[in-house]
Design a protein around this motif. Structure first.
Motif, PDB file in Angstrom:
ATOM      1  N   GLN A  25      27.972  35.852  26.923  1.00 56.08           N
ATOM      2  CA  GLN A  25      28.423  36.638  28.066  1.00 56.08           C
ATOM      3  C   GLN A  25      29.339  37.758  27.596  1.00 56.08           C
ATOM      4  O   GLN A  25      30.138  37.595  26.677  1.00 56.08           O
ATOM      5  CB  GLN A  25      29.181  35.756  29.054  1.00 56.08           C
ATOM      6  CG  GLN A  25      28.321  34.735  29.775  1.00 56.08           C
ATOM      7  CD  GLN A  25      29.143  33.960  30.790  1.00 56.08           C
ATOM      8  OE1 GLN A  25      30.267  33.557  30.522  1.00 56.08           O
ATOM      9  NE2 GLN A  25      28.573  33.742  31.963  1.00 56.08           N
ATOM     10  N   SER A  27      31.735  38.855  29.352  1.00 61.55           N
ATOM     11  CA  SER A  27      33.073  38.404  29.757  1.00 61.55           C
ATOM     12  C   SER A  27      33.048  36.880  29.803  1.00 61.55           C
ATOM     13  O   SER A  27      32.770  36.294  30.850  1.00 61.55           O
ATOM     14  CB  SER A  27      33.446  38.981  31.123  1.00 61.55           C
ATOM     15  OG  SER A  27      33.424  40.391  31.100  1.00 61.55           O
ATOM     16  N   PRO A  28      33.291  36.224  28.679  1.00 62.33           N
ATOM     17  CA  PRO A  28      33.146  34.767  28.618  1.00 62.33           C
ATOM     18  C   PRO A  28      34.101  34.041  29.558  1.00 62.33           C
ATOM     19  O   PRO A  28      35.212  34.502  29.829  1.00 62.33           O
ATOM     20  CB  PRO A  28      33.457  34.433  27.156  1.00 62.33           C
ATOM     21  CG  PRO A  28      34.194  35.613  26.633  1.00 62.33           C
ATOM     22  CD  PRO A  28      33.713  36.796  27.392  1.00 62.33           C
ATOM     23  N   LYS A  29      33.627  32.900  30.032  1.00 64.56           N
ATOM     24  CA  LYS A  29      34.400  32.094  30.975  1.00 64.56           C
ATOM     25  C   LYS A  29      35.467  31.294  30.228  1.00 64.56           C
ATOM     26  O   LYS A  29      35.243  30.840  29.103  1.00 64.56           O
ATOM     27  CB  LYS A  29      33.473  31.145  31.733  1.00 64.56           C
ATOM     28  CG  LYS A  29      34.040  30.610  33.037  1.00 64.56           C
ATOM     29  CD  LYS A  29      32.942  29.982  33.875  1.00 64.56           C
ATOM     30  CE  LYS A  29      33.446  29.635  35.264  1.00 64.56           C
ATOM     31  NZ  LYS A  29      32.377  29.108  36.131  1.00 64.56           N
ATOM     32  N   THR A  44      40.493  28.873  36.313  1.00 60.93           N
ATOM     33  CA  THR A  44      39.173  29.193  35.789  1.00 60.93           C
ATOM     34  C   THR A  44      38.947  30.688  35.987  1.00 60.93           C
ATOM     35  O   THR A  44      39.117  31.197  37.102  1.00 60.93           O
ATOM     36  CB  THR A  44      38.074  28.394  36.515  1.00 60.93           C
ATOM     37  OG1 THR A  44      38.374  26.994  36.432  1.00 60.93           O
ATOM     38  CG2 THR A  44      36.712  28.646  35.889  1.00 60.93           C
ATOM     39  N   TYR A  45      38.578  31.389  34.915  1.00 56.88           N
ATOM     40  CA  TYR A  45      38.402  32.839  35.036  1.00 56.88           C
ATOM     41  C   TYR A  45      37.481  33.354  33.940  1.00 56.88           C
ATOM     42  O   TYR A  45      37.164  32.640  32.992  1.00 56.88           O
ATOM     43  CB  TYR A  45      39.751  33.549  34.989  1.00 56.88           C
ATOM     44  CG  TYR A  45      40.447  33.572  33.637  1.00 56.88           C
ATOM     45  CD1 TYR A  45      40.610  34.769  32.943  1.00 56.88           C
ATOM     46  CD2 TYR A  45      40.962  32.414  33.060  1.00 56.88           C
ATOM     47  CE1 TYR A  45      41.265  34.807  31.709  1.00 56.88           C
ATOM     48  CE2 TYR A  45      41.617  32.442  31.838  1.00 56.88           C
ATOM     49  CZ  TYR A  45      41.763  33.645  31.159  1.00 56.88           C
ATOM     50  OH  TYR A  45      42.411  33.686  29.958  1.00 56.88           O
ATOM     51  N   SER A  46      37.054  34.598  34.079  1.00 58.03           N
ATOM     52  CA  SER A  46      36.247  35.255  33.055  1.00 58.03           C
ATOM     53  C   SER A  46      37.083  36.330  32.385  1.00 58.03           C
ATOM     54  O   SER A  46      37.930  36.968  33.023  1.00 58.03           O
ATOM     55  CB  SER A  46      34.978  35.862  33.674  1.00 58.03           C
ATOM     56  OG  SER A  46      34.137  34.836  34.160  1.00 58.03           O
ATOM     57  N   ARG A  47      36.817  36.569  31.081  1.00 57.01           N
ATOM     58  CA  ARG A  47      37.695  37.396  30.261  1.00 57.01           C
ATOM     59  C   ARG A  47      36.989  38.658  29.759  1.00 57.01           C
ATOM     60  O   ARG A  47      36.373  38.659  28.684  1.00 57.01           O
ATOM     61  CB  ARG A  47      38.209  36.583  29.081  1.00 57.01           C
ATOM     62  CG  ARG A  47      38.888  35.276  29.473  1.00 57.01           C
ATOM     63  CD  ARG A  47      39.472  34.585  28.264  1.00 57.01           C
ATOM     64  NE  ARG A  47      40.516  35.412  27.666  1.00 57.01           N
ATOM     65  CZ  ARG A  47      41.002  35.208  26.444  1.00 57.01           C
ATOM     66  NH1 ARG A  47      40.532  34.223  25.691  1.00 57.01           N
ATOM     67  NH2 ARG A  47      41.947  35.997  25.965  1.00 57.01           N
ATOM     68  N   GLY A  69      39.831  39.883  36.590  1.00 55.80           N
ATOM     69  CA  GLY A  69      38.952  39.282  35.601  1.00 55.80           C
ATOM     70  C   GLY A  69      37.579  39.895  35.721  1.00 55.80           C
ATOM     71  O   GLY A  69      37.430  41.110  35.847  1.00 55.80           O
ATOM     72  N   ASN A  71      33.139  38.833  36.854  1.00 60.17           N
ATOM     73  CA  ASN A  71      32.142  37.881  37.368  1.00 60.17           C
ATOM     74  C   ASN A  71      32.641  37.125  38.607  1.00 60.17           C
ATOM     75  O   ASN A  71      33.099  37.742  39.558  1.00 60.17           O
ATOM     76  CB  ASN A  71      31.716  36.915  36.258  1.00 60.17           C
ATOM     77  CG  ASN A  71      31.200  37.648  35.039  1.00 60.17           C
ATOM     78  OD1 ASN A  71      30.611  38.733  35.154  1.00 60.17           O
ATOM     79  ND2 ASN A  71      31.419  37.091  33.872  1.00 60.17           N
ATOM     80  N   THR A  74      38.375  34.555  39.965  1.00 58.50           N
ATOM     81  CA  THR A  74      39.396  33.849  39.213  1.00 58.50           C
ATOM     82  C   THR A  74      40.028  32.863  40.181  1.00 58.50           C
ATOM     83  O   THR A  74      40.510  33.255  41.253  1.00 58.50           O
ATOM     84  CB  THR A  74      40.446  34.830  38.666  1.00 58.50           C
ATOM     85  OG1 THR A  74      39.838  35.605  37.625  1.00 58.50           O
ATOM     86  CG2 THR A  74      41.649  34.095  38.107  1.00 58.50           C
TER      87      THR A  74
END
Length: 280
Positions: A25, A27-29, A44-47, A69, A71, A74
């Protein structure tokens, strides 16, 4: 040939269903869990990464609502009520939205957590808490958007966010003293009526010591205010197993009356059947 193709398709179908192309991804989770005092906090979030782009004021415009974040939402989850900026945020799960500005960020806790990015229709009624946090300039840029829970104390922590040269730290207070005192008082007060009931039920069902089971069920009835029909039912079964049929009938009648009041027909029938059997 047609039959051969059909047979081949049937054989290959399971493999085709299982085959999936996996790619990383953009923007990895990420997932973090931190205990603050006695309160569990999960995020929990995407980076997303900067990847050579100017972030704040460009990729993330100043003064505009940001999904914080990439996707999916967050999401933060508190196991207890917490206090932020003097306001109580009830325990539970919230989406975090922010409005970055040059010298401060607005941080918004939002009830709906199943959006992809920003909600299609923003609902102010879902905003449960909104606060403003001072922005701190970082001397060294952070390439990948990062959320952390730091500055830990028994009574508070800081929800931190950092990306590019921008950093914020939102303080939240946790009810450690209240939770600890409640736990201490409950433990020192000794077993509850339900603890005695559970212990008695175990001894009865496992063919344990019936005399001890009888003592425990009597304690449960003495301590409970509403004398639940299922506790009286257990006592009657113990009495019957001890050979005290007369006492079992009297207790079953008490259980029967309580079950009728609660409109629990299963216990009504069980008690009536037992009374008939033990009265012979």
């Amino acid at each position: 040939m047609k039959k051969l193709l059909i047979a081949l398709a049937i054989v290959l179908a399971p493999f085709a269903a299982e085959a999936q192309v996996r790619t990383p991804q953009a923007s990895p989770k990420a997932y973090i869990k931190q205990t603050v005092g006695l309160t569990d906090v999960e995020v929990t979030y995407s980076r997303p990464g900067a990847r050579g782009r100017a972030v704040f004021g460009n990729l993330v415009p100043f003064g505009k609502l940001w999904r914080t974040g990439a996707n999916e939402n967050t999401v933060i989850n508190f196991s207890d009520d917490v206090v932020i900026d003097g306001k109580t945020l009830k325990k539970g799960k919230y989406a975090i939205y922010t409005i970055p500005k040059i010298e401060s960020w607005e941080v918004i806790f939002y009830l709906s957590t199943d959006n992809w990015g920003l909600p299609e229709n923003w609902n102010d009624a879902y905003v449960v808490l909104r606060t403003t946090v001072k922005e701190n300039a970082l001397p060294t840029p952070v390439e990948t958007f990062t959320i952390g829970i730091n500055g830990l104390d028994q009574n508070f922590g800081y929800l931190e966010m950092a990306w590019e040269n921008s950093h914020i730290a939102l303080k939240f207070e946790v009810p450690t003293a209240k939770t600890a005192i409640a736990s201490i008082e409950k433990t020192l007060a000794g077993p509850t009526w339900n603890d005695y009931y559970a212990a008695s039920q175990y001894l009865f069902s496992s063919n344990g010591n019936l005399d001890t089971a009888k003592i425990y069920v009597d304690k449960a009835l003495d301590m409970s205010t509403d004398k639940p029909y299922y506790v009286s039912r257990l006592k009657s079964l113990i009495q019957a197993k001890q050979g005290d049929k007369k006492g079992a009938v009297e207790t079953a009648k008490i259980s029967l009356a309580a079950a009728e009041a609660a409109n629990n027909q299963d216990y009504v029938k069980m008690n009536k059947d037992s009374i008939a059997e033990w009265s012979r």
